[in-house]
Design a protein around this motif. Structure first.
Motif, mmCIF file in Angstrom:
data_model
loop_
_atom_site.group_PDB
_atom_site.id
_atom_site.type_symbol
_atom_site.label_atom_id
_atom_site.label_comp_id
_atom_site.label_asym_id
_atom_site.label_seq_id
_atom_site.Cartn_x
_atom_site.Cartn_y
_atom_site.Cartn_z
ATOM 1 N N GLN A 1 26.185 -6.523 10.174
ATOM 2 C CA GLN A 1 26.951 -6.528 11.419
ATOM 3 C C GLN A 1 27.571 -7.710 11.568
ATOM 4 N N THR B 1 32.859 -2.456 11.144
ATOM 5 C CA THR B 1 33.496 -1.854 12.333
ATOM 6 C C THR B 1 34.164 -0.705 11.811
ATOM 7 N N GLU C 1 17.696 -12.030 5.239
ATOM 8 C CA GLU C 1 18.044 -11.656 6.806
ATOM 9 C C GLU C 1 18.473 -9.915 6.956
ATOM 10 N N ALA D 1 26.437 -1.306 20.871
ATOM 11 C CA ALA D 1 27.398 -2.162 21.622
ATOM 12 C C ALA D 1 28.356 -3.003 20.587
ATOM 13 N N LEU D 2 27.622 -3.294 19.573
ATOM 14 C CA LEU D 2 28.306 -4.151 18.461
ATOM 15 C C LEU D 2 28.175 -3.165 17.264
ATOM 16 N N ALA D 3 29.338 -2.902 16.652
ATOM 17 C CA ALA D 3 29.594 -2.058 15.600
ATOM 18 C C ALA D 3 28.499 -2.516 14.473
ATOM 19 N N PHE E 1 23.390 -19.655 10.774
ATOM 20 C CA PHE E 1 22.421 -20.262 9.847
ATOM 21 C C PHE E 1 23.130 -21.054 8.724
ATOM 22 N N ARG F 1 20.330 -4.181 9.498
ATOM 23 C CA ARG F 1 21.903 -3.538 9.273
ATOM 24 C C ARG F 1 22.569 -4.663 9.111
ATOM 25 N N GLY G 1 28.245 -11.420 12.885
ATOM 26 C CA GLY G 1 27.163 -12.297 13.816
ATOM 27 C C GLY G 1 25.805 -12.369 13.344
ATOM 28 N N TYR H 1 32.863 -8.043 9.390
ATOM 29 C CA TYR H 1 33.302 -7.483 10.441
ATOM 30 C C TYR H 1 34.155 -6.095 10.182
ATOM 31 N N TYR H 2 34.993 -6.180 9.099
ATOM 32 C CA TYR H 2 35.780 -5.098 8.928
ATOM 33 C C TYR H 2 34.919 -3.956 8.140
ATOM 34 N N VAL I 1 17.178 -8.041 10.263
ATOM 35 C CA VAL I 1 18.015 -7.333 10.980
ATOM 36 C C VAL I 1 18.105 -5.988 10.486
ATOM 37 N N ASN J 1 23.907 -15.821 12.659
ATOM 38 C CA ASN J 1 23.375 -16.610 13.493
ATOM 39 C C ASN J 1 23.613 -18.228 13.288
#
Lengths: 373, 350
Positions: free
Chosen positions: B268, B165, B259, B175-177, B275, B266, B270, B161-162, B264, B273
């Motif tokens: 990001q 974002t 993945e 919408a989600l960084a 997994f 990118r 989440g 996340y860090y 995906v 999923n």
């Protein structure tokens, strides 16, 4: 198709009030013209399948609920067509799977009511006969339209009221992610507040979600603990409004009229309404007139400030509404000189920010803290 | 004459299979009753799920794409279980692998044929490094790997996340960084299914071969079923444990790399999923069998994909989760029951 570069904002607003203005948005610095291609074939109403993919639950009384109202308006206008919807779609490969499933169930139109980026784009690319929509999207295709709201104008208007009502001049903002909607929201709000209180500042807390009532509540509490007496944010629910009510602070909300969760704290809301837009777009598809478009619904045509809260002084409401009238008359508050948090001049004196610059705003103005850019 | 339930250490494959099949049928039956009570039409829903999943290449491709990370995270947890260790941290190692692979893709220029293998290696190393401390703590200080690997999941999630974002944020707006789109993709070989799918299957066979047909694998299995016996027999338990756990982390890291590079594109928050956690389910479903990992992953993939189909039919996410849980719950019971056989005991003749 109208090119944004040749469009004065007054013209834009006038024209946009009806069906929403069509804009061309930049793609990696270039303007990609939407092609004057042949429209997608007409679909008989009884055979049509219209799908909606939502980021939150339709019961959120906020963002997703508003889009769901749009779907209900579509059902009312075209009772014979079939609608599908999935709520709370994560921003992961599961979103791709959901959109693919819509296509495999025969959807003629797929509305993604949030910015799913590549998760939607990759599906649209493989399904050229389906009309896709991405709310807050930035990568249009020949079968992928984008749509959004000029939320920065009503945000500025409520910011004026906030500047007048905040005693400490410290504003708080519950942010989702450091994305353009959040930058334009925080900046427009603080600019509105600073127009009446030049010393106003804004602290933001990013909670990494659009719908997380618990985290939003914690963030709201922390902001008030830090001295903020007026909260704003971009949440799909009422979490920080309740905090403001309990702590004797004020709050400006998003999406819908949710004053009953905090009638004393409620200042106003950035109220949205997609009903007309959705009905118009579905009609185009059914009639065989659908071509891709890029729309930003203007203030007064899908987005506006909500009726002022019961504790907003008449004087404040009057002053803020005067600014609203000025904007509706064609004035823009987003004019240079505007500096970023480091003091660099980002918008030169005399330059008026274009709609695409506002839409893609990705830096914070002086006075905003807590957002990286 | 009395009837006695006798537990046998390993269930007969045919009994185990029948027990599971029965469990799934029962679970679906219960779910169907609940749905019917809510006013849905369970038979039509079941038909929709079956035809959408198996009746079109669309559905099969979706399952193929889902199964790939499930095989690998399942294999990761399963391998650790061979020596009796619980790697609850496949989720974190998945993120670490995705993170490392993304770093390579974003910051090392080069042609795809060269960078992809480097990303693969980086992904494996990322997962390996993420489990290194729990491994050493378990091997030398007997700190429970169950706790340490679990806690590191949260660290990895927040780390991704860090960067997504913050420093690696693509400012063009989502919408989600997220980070920018990676310049290298794992090529697709069938529809949207990329080469990670056959690779995951291949890796499962390689590891099954190592465990079943080498002396090293024999020692691992002995150590797993009885560490004291292994030590007594002079087998280097600690060394085997370290290698197995590092391998487990590396496999989950590869899942993360595939993945991000195959599905995906990118990095990001989440992206996993869940997994990593689902891998635990896969490993539990697989029990001792390596082929069971493939079957367990396939079952999970079909269940997850069915969940999405059910949602488009107006079933809420929570109902879908409840059905998923029901199937796994019944299967777990079926698995356990398969270990019992009914015997009749005659009273001793006087």
């Amino acid at each position: 198709m109208i090119d944004l570069r040749n469009l004065s904002r007054r013209g834009f607003l006038n024209m946009g009030a009806a069906a929403g203005a069509s804009l061309l948005l930049p793609k990696s610095g270039l303007i990609t013209p939407a092609h004057a291609q042949t429209p997608l074939a007409a679909v008989a109403e009884e055979n049509a399948v219209i799908a909606f993919g939502h980021t939150g639950p339709v019961t959120d009384e906020g963002w997703t609920w508003s889009h769901d109202q749009g779907m209900k308006a579509v059902q009312e206008a075209f009772p014979k067509l079939k609608t599908l919807f999935v709520e709370s779609i994560p921003y992961s490969a599961d979103a791709t799977r959901t959109f693919r499933q819509f296509v495999s169930e025969g959807a003629n139109m797929v509305f993604a009511t949030s910015n799913y980026g590549d998760f939607l784009y990759d599906v649209a690319k493989r399904s050229p006969d389906v009309a896709f929509y991405e709310c807050d999207g930035r990568n249009p295709l020949e079968n992928l339209s984008t749509y959004y709201l000029a939320h920065w104008y009503p945000t500025y208007v409520t910011g004026v009221a906030a500047g007048l009502m905040s005693k400490s001049g410290k504003l708080g903002y519950v942010a989702s992610f450091p994305v353009p909607s959040v930058f334009s929201g925080t900046n427009a709000f603080l600019m509105g507040a600073r127009s009446v209180n030049p010393n106003a500042t804004m602290q933001t807390i990013v909670i990494n979600s659009w719908f997380d009532p618990q985290a939003a509540t914690q963030a709201g509490t922390a902001l008030i603990d830090n001295g903020a007496d007026l909260l704003f944010g971009i949440m799909d629910e009422a979490g920080y409004l309740q905090v403001a009510e309990q702590r004797g602070a004020k709050a400006v909300m998003w999406n819908t009229d949710i004053r009953r969760y905090g009638p004393k704290a409620y200042v106003s809301s950035i109220a949205i309404d997609f009903k007309k837009f959705y009905v118009d777009q579905v009609r185009l598809r059914l009639e065989g007139k659908w071509t891709p478009s890029q729309t930003i619904l203007p203030m007064g045509g899908g987005i506006d400030r909500d009726a002022w809260g019961e504790t907003v002084p008449t004087e404040v409401a009057k002053q803020a509404d005067a600014v609203r009238d000025k904007i509706l008359g064609g004035w823009s508050p987003f004019e240079g000189e505007i500096k970023d948090t480091k003091g660099n001049v980002k918008v030169a004196a005399g330059h008026r920010m274009t709609e695409e610059e506002l839409y893609n705003w990705d830096w914070s103005i002086e006075g905003v803290s807590g957002l990286q850019a | 004459m009395a009837i006695k339930f006798q537990r046998v250490p390993s269930a007969q494959p045919s009994v185990a299979f029948a027990a599971r099949a029965l469990a799934i049928v029962l679970a679906l039956g219960v779910a169907g009753l609940v749905l019917a009570a809510r006013g849905n039409a369970p038979v039509e829903l079941a038909w929709e799920v079956l035809s959408s999943t198996f009746g079109s290449s669309f559905g099969l491709e979706d399952v193929g794409l889902l199964v790939t990370p499930l095989i690998l995270t399942g294999l990761s947890v399963w391998v650790a279980l061979r020596i009796g260790a619980w790697n609850i941290g496949a989720e974190g190692q998945f993120y670490a692998g995705a993170f490392s692979a993304t770093a390579v893709a974003l910051f090392i220029p080069g042609p795809t044929w060269l960078i992809l293998p480097v990303m693969f290696t980086a992904g494996a190393l990322g997962g390996l490094l993420w489990i290194l401390v729990p491994t050493l703590a378990r091997a030398y200080a007997d700190v429970s790997e169950l706790i340490t690997t679990l806690l590191l999941n949260f660290v990895a999630t927040l780390m991704v996340y860090y960067v997504a974002t913050g420093p690696w944020l693509d400012p063009s707006g989502h919408a989600l960084a997220t980070t920018a789109r990676l310049p290298h993709d794992v090529p697709e070989f069938w529809g949207i299914v990329h080469y990670g799918f056959p690779l995951a299957i291949l890796l499962t066979f390689v590891i099954a071969g190592l465990l079943n047909y080498t002396r090293w694998g024999y020692e691992v299995r002995i150590a797993g079923s009885n560490p004291s016996a292994a030590l007594y027999a002079g087998m280097p338990f600690r060394r085997r444990l370290i290698v197995i756990l590092l391998m487990s982390g590396a496999i989950a890291g590869i899942a993360g790399m595939l993945e991000v590079a195959g599905t995906v594109h990118r990095l990001q928050g989440g992206i996993s999923n869940n997994f990593g956690y689902l891998g635990i389910m896969v490993a539990v479903l697989a029990r001792g069998s390596s082929l069971g990992v493939l079957a367990g992953a396939a079952l999970m993939g079909v269940i997850l994909n069915s969940g999405i189909i059910l949602q488009t039919q107006g079933i809420t996410v929570s109902a879908v989760l409840a059905i998923t849980g029901l199937i796994l719950f019944f299967t777990a019971i079926g698995n356990e029951l398969a270990h019992y056989r009914i015997t009749r005991t005659e009273p001793a003749a006087s």
